[in-house]
Design a protein around this motif. Structure first.
Motif, PDB file in Angstrom:
ATOM      1  N   PRO A   2       0.828  -1.212   0.000  1.00 31.92           N
ATOM      2  CA  PRO A   2       0.000   0.000   0.000  1.00 31.92           C
ATOM      3  C   PRO A   2       0.860   1.259   0.000  1.00 31.92           C
ATOM      4  CG  PRO A   2      -0.105  -1.077   2.141  1.00 31.92           C
ATOM      5  CD  PRO A   2       0.684  -1.965   1.233  1.00 31.92           C
ATOM      6  N   TYR A   3       0.265   2.336  -0.474  1.00 30.50           N
ATOM      7  CA  TYR A   3       0.919   3.640  -0.450  1.00 30.50           C
ATOM      8  C   TYR A   3       0.230   4.487   0.608  1.00 30.50           C
ATOM      9  CZ  TYR A   3       2.165   8.381  -1.572  1.00 30.50           C
ATOM     10  OH  TYR A   3       2.608   9.671  -1.470  1.00 30.50           O
ATOM     11  N   GLU A   4       1.025   5.167   1.435  1.00 31.40           N
ATOM     12  CA  GLU A   4       0.468   6.072   2.441  1.00 31.40           C
ATOM     13  C   GLU A   4       0.918   7.494   2.132  1.00 31.40           C
ATOM     14  OE1 GLU A   4       0.141   6.725   7.273  1.00 31.40           O
ATOM     15  OE2 GLU A   4       0.703   4.769   6.476  1.00 31.40           O
ATOM     16  N   ARG A  12      -1.550  13.355  11.712  1.00 32.68           N
ATOM     17  CA  ARG A  12      -1.205  11.983  12.150  1.00 32.68           C
ATOM     18  C   ARG A  12      -1.487  11.805  13.634  1.00 32.68           C
ATOM     19  NH1 ARG A  12       3.523  13.113   9.410  1.00 32.68           N
ATOM     20  NH2 ARG A  12       4.661  12.927  11.350  1.00 32.68           N
ATOM     21  N   TRP A  16      -5.325  10.479  11.678  1.00 31.25           N
ATOM     22  CA  TRP A  16      -5.659  10.460  10.259  1.00 31.25           C
ATOM     23  C   TRP A  16      -4.591   9.775   9.434  1.00 31.25           C
ATOM     24  CZ3 TRP A  16     -10.395  11.584   8.834  1.00 31.25           C
ATOM     25  CH2 TRP A  16     -11.164  12.438   9.624  1.00 31.25           C
ATOM     26  N   LYS A  17      -5.029   9.037   8.405  1.00 33.67           N
ATOM     27  CA  LYS A  17      -4.159   8.435   7.398  1.00 33.67           C
ATOM     28  C   LYS A  17      -4.885   8.513   6.070  1.00 33.67           C
ATOM     29  CE  LYS A  17      -2.137   5.037  10.504  1.00 33.67           C
ATOM     30  NZ  LYS A  17      -1.927   3.612  10.763  1.00 33.67           N
ATOM     31  N   VAL A  18      -4.115   8.560   4.991  1.00 35.24           N
ATOM     32  CA  VAL A  18      -4.666   8.462   3.638  1.00 35.24           C
ATOM     33  C   VAL A  18      -3.833   7.411   2.923  1.00 35.24           C
ATOM     34  CG1 VAL A  18      -5.079   9.634   1.449  1.00 35.24           C
ATOM     35  CG2 VAL A  18      -5.416  10.873   3.603  1.00 35.24           C
ATOM     36  N   LYS A  19      -4.509   6.371   2.419  1.00 31.72           N
ATOM     37  CA  LYS A  19      -3.800   5.263   1.791  1.00 31.72           C
ATOM     38  C   LYS A  19      -4.435   4.878   0.466  1.00 31.72           C
ATOM     39  CE  LYS A  19      -2.169   2.903   5.925  1.00 31.72           C
ATOM     40  NZ  LYS A  19      -2.011   1.592   6.553  1.00 31.72           N
ATOM     41  N   ARG A  21      -4.782   1.359  -0.952  1.00 33.15           N
ATOM     42  CA  ARG A  21      -4.618   0.007  -0.436  1.00 33.15           C
ATOM     43  C   ARG A  21      -4.316  -1.003  -1.539  1.00 33.15           C
ATOM     44  NH1 ARG A  21      -9.766  -0.314   3.717  1.00 33.15           N
ATOM     45  NH2 ARG A  21      -8.729   0.662   5.483  1.00 33.15           N
ATOM     46  N   ALA A  31      -8.537   6.816  -3.118  1.00 35.31           N
ATOM     47  CA  ALA A  31      -7.701   6.786  -1.923  1.00 35.31           C
ATOM     48  C   ALA A  31      -8.638   6.577  -0.743  1.00 35.31           C
ATOM     49  CB  ALA A  31      -6.945   8.101  -1.769  1.00 35.31           C
ATOM     50  N   THR A  32      -8.157   5.890   0.263  1.00 34.83           N
ATOM     51  CA  THR A  32      -8.964   5.648   1.451  1.00 34.83           C
ATOM     52  C   THR A  32      -8.465   6.537   2.571  1.00 34.83           C
ATOM     53  OG1 THR A  32      -9.323   3.357   0.772  1.00 34.83           O
ATOM     54  CG2 THR A  32      -9.781   3.898   3.078  1.00 34.83           C
ATOM     55  N   SER A  39     -13.594   4.825   7.836  1.00 34.93           N
ATOM     56  CA  SER A  39     -12.895   4.977   6.560  1.00 34.93           C
ATOM     57  C   SER A  39     -13.835   5.575   5.527  1.00 34.93           C
ATOM     58  CB  SER A  39     -12.328   3.646   6.074  1.00 34.93           C
ATOM     59  OG  SER A  39     -13.362   2.734   5.787  1.00 34.93           O
TER      60      SER A  39
END
Length: 94
Positions: A2-4, A12, A16-19, A21, A31-32, A39
């Motif tokens: 996955p890319y974050e 953070r 919060w995160k944006v990935k 997946r 993007a999730t 989510s």
């Protein structure tokens, strides 16, 4: 893998995160956005949220800014992970 998306330390710290997946190749490019157990899927083609619950108003302004400011990076990452389903592909209207 996955890319974050890199977010500010403040975002953070708030959880919060944006990935992007793994194993999402059959879905529309997105993007999730994650916060704890919640989510939201954000469509990269339309720049809109794909789900009504939880409500997109719950996404922090700082995360909204990151999505918009780093939109091209998210598209590039999606395209490199899923070249058979690129963001700018023609969509069927059927």
């Amino acid at each position: 893998m996955p890319y974050e998306l890199p977010l500010s330390s403040r975002a953070r710290a708030q959880g919060w995160k944006v990935k992007i997946r793994d194993k999402e190749r059959l879905e529309p490019p997105h993007a999730t956005v994650l916060r704890r157990m919640d989510s939201w899927r954000w469509n990269l083609r339309t720049r809109t949220f794909m789900d009504a619950d939880p409500h997109p108003r719950e996404v922090s302004d700082e995360v909204w800014e990151a999505l918009n400011d780093q939109y091209e990076l998210l598209c590039t990452q999606w395209d490199s992970m899923y070249p058979e389903n690129p963001v700018n592909a023609e969509q069927d209207d059927d």
